[in-house]
Design a protein around this motif. Structure first.
Motif, short mmCIF file in Angstrom:
data_model
loop_
_atom_site.label_atom_id
_atom_site.label_comp_id
_atom_site.label_asym_id
_atom_site.label_seq_id
_atom_site.Cartn_x
_atom_site.Cartn_y
_atom_site.Cartn_z
N PHE A 192 0.84 -1.19 0.00
CA PHE A 192 0.00 0.00 0.00
C PHE A 192 0.88 1.25 0.00
O PHE A 192 2.02 1.24 0.45
CB PHE A 192 -0.89 0.02 1.24
CG PHE A 192 -1.94 -1.06 1.27
CD1 PHE A 192 -2.97 -1.06 0.34
CD2 PHE A 192 -1.90 -2.07 2.22
CE1 PHE A 192 -3.95 -2.05 0.37
CE2 PHE A 192 -2.86 -3.06 2.25
CZ PHE A 192 -3.89 -3.04 1.32
N HIS A 232 -13.41 -8.16 4.13
CA HIS A 232 -12.48 -7.34 3.32
C HIS A 232 -13.30 -6.54 2.31
O HIS A 232 -14.12 -7.10 1.58
CB HIS A 232 -11.49 -8.27 2.61
CG HIS A 232 -10.54 -7.53 1.71
ND1 HIS A 232 -10.30 -7.89 0.42
CD2 HIS A 232 -9.80 -6.41 1.95
CE1 HIS A 232 -9.44 -7.03 -0.13
NE2 HIS A 232 -9.12 -6.13 0.78
N ASP A 264 -8.76 0.29 1.05
CA ASP A 264 -8.86 -1.14 1.32
C ASP A 264 -9.06 -1.31 2.82
O ASP A 264 -8.28 -0.79 3.60
CB ASP A 264 -7.54 -1.77 0.85
CG ASP A 264 -7.58 -3.27 0.80
OD1 ASP A 264 -7.63 -3.89 1.88
OD2 ASP A 264 -7.52 -3.81 -0.32
N SER A 271 -16.24 -3.44 -3.47
CA SER A 271 -16.14 -4.90 -3.36
C SER A 271 -16.30 -5.31 -1.92
O SER A 271 -16.01 -4.54 -1.00
CB SER A 271 -14.78 -5.39 -3.90
OG SER A 271 -13.75 -5.10 -2.96
N SER A 327 -4.17 2.46 -1.84
CA SER A 327 -3.38 2.11 -3.02
C SER A 327 -3.94 2.90 -4.18
O SER A 327 -5.05 2.64 -4.63
CB SER A 327 -3.50 0.60 -3.27
OG SER A 327 -2.75 0.24 -4.38
N THR A 334 -9.99 -4.01 6.09
CA THR A 334 -10.18 -5.39 6.57
C THR A 334 -10.55 -5.35 8.05
O THR A 334 -9.89 -4.70 8.85
CB THR A 334 -8.91 -6.23 6.38
OG1 THR A 334 -8.50 -6.17 5.02
CG2 THR A 334 -9.15 -7.69 6.77
N TYR A 382 -0.83 2.76 5.17
CA TYR A 382 -1.45 1.59 5.81
C TYR A 382 -1.52 1.80 7.31
O TYR A 382 -0.64 2.44 7.90
CB TYR A 382 -0.59 0.36 5.50
CG TYR A 382 -0.96 -0.89 6.25
CD1 TYR A 382 -2.01 -1.71 5.83
CD2 TYR A 382 -0.23 -1.30 7.38
CE1 TYR A 382 -2.33 -2.87 6.52
CE2 TYR A 382 -0.55 -2.45 8.06
CZ TYR A 382 -1.60 -3.24 7.62
OH TYR A 382 -1.92 -4.38 8.30
N THR A 405 -13.32 -2.94 -0.41
CA THR A 405 -12.57 -1.86 -1.06
C THR A 405 -13.56 -0.81 -1.59
O THR A 405 -14.71 -1.13 -1.90
CB THR A 405 -11.72 -2.36 -2.25
OG1 THR A 405 -12.57 -2.87 -3.26
CG2 THR A 405 -10.73 -3.42 -1.81
N LYS A 406 -13.04 0.40 -1.66
CA LYS A 406 -13.84 1.47 -2.27
C LYS A 406 -12.93 2.39 -3.07
O LYS A 406 -11.90 2.84 -2.55
CB LYS A 406 -14.58 2.28 -1.20
CG LYS A 406 -15.56 3.29 -1.81
CD LYS A 406 -16.44 3.91 -0.76
CE LYS A 406 -17.47 4.87 -1.36
NZ LYS A 406 -18.52 4.18 -2.16
N THR A 441 -7.72 3.85 -4.24
CA THR A 441 -8.57 2.80 -3.65
C THR A 441 -8.28 2.65 -2.17
O THR A 441 -7.13 2.55 -1.74
CB THR A 441 -8.31 1.45 -4.35
OG1 THR A 441 -8.60 1.59 -5.74
CG2 THR A 441 -9.19 0.35 -3.76
#
Lengths: 104, 141
Positions: free
Chosen positions: B3, B134, B77, B120, B72, B79, B6, B136-137, B75
């Motif tokens: 990433f 998990h 991410d 996702s 990233s 979790t 993070y 993502t956007k 995006t």
């Protein structure tokens, strides 16, 4: 989360302020159920004003469905008023307006 | 996955921490300059995942939740992991209105909202027990 109540004609207006999540849900349940048990004589409508609810997740949907079940058994209709566009989106996605209508 | 930025933190599974969890991810995401609508989407998705760990995974008895987020490109991410009781049939749990706790006024819409608000969503079993959510956007800003 805070709830301010206002009596007007046959309705009780409950103005919710703050964030409605699992943490605050218990307070909302207790406060509204307390209203049902004590002070809804001669009232037929509970109007939940969401204009000051800055955050809500699906916990809020569960709280509303639970209140609908309890209040409808006592012949009191529940309505949702003035949700922010963000909260309104969650209400629309979950289809809750089919059970608890929105009023202007 | 490497990433650009993070973080990882461990939270006690208490409902008072829901606000902190969604707030910290929203602050972390701010470098991507999300719109207010995107911030709300992220906060709701995080709140749903963390609440699921507290209420379902650990059945309100406490435990540890690991919250991670990475950036990233544009995006985000996220979790959310726990070592709670997990979910037997994940496919069924992802269906709208599915809940094991209807008597406790849970709507069963948590995963549906996560799926709707994020680009996702992946839900899988954790090892040795529990759940990993998990998401993502893509932040358009």
């Amino acid at each position: 989360m805070e709830i301010n109540y206002l009596n007007k004609d046959d309705s009780v207006y409950a103005e919710l302020s703050g964030e409605l999540d699992e943490y605050s849900a218990e307070y909302v349940r207790i406060s509204l159920d307390d209203l049902l048990n004590k002070s809804l004589k001669e009232k037929t409508k509970l109007i939940l004003d969401f204009s000051k609810v800055s955050f809500m997740d699906s916990t809020g949907i569960g709280v509303l469905l639970g209140r609908y079940n309890k209040f409808s058994k006592n012949d009191i209709m529940i309505y949702i008023k003035n949700p922010t566009s963000y909260v309104n989106r969650i209400f629309e996605m979950t289809g809750i307006y089919q059970i608890i209508p929105k009023v202007s | 996955m490497a990433f650009d930025n993070y973080f990882k933190l461990t939270l006690e599974a208490k409902n008072v921490n829901e606000s902190f969890a969604r707030g910290v991810v929203a602050l972390f995401a701010s470098e991507l300059k999300p719109t207010i609508s995107e911030i709300n989407d992220i906060k709701t998705a995080v709140s749903e995942a963390v609440t699921n760990s507290i209420v379902h995974g650990y059945e309100n008895k406490g435990g540890e939740i690991v919250l991670e987020a990475g950036i990233s490109g544009n995006t985000l991410d996220i979790t959310v992991s726990d070592n709670g009781i997990g979910i037997g049939d994940i496919d069924m749990a992802l269906q709208p209105f599915f809940t094991t706790k209807s008597e406790e006024e849970h709507s069963g819409m948590g995963f549906t909202l996560m799926d709707s608000f994020m680009n996702s969503l992946e839900v899988k079993k954790n090892t040795p027990s529990g759940l990993v959510v998990h998401m993502t956007k893509v932040i358009k800003g």
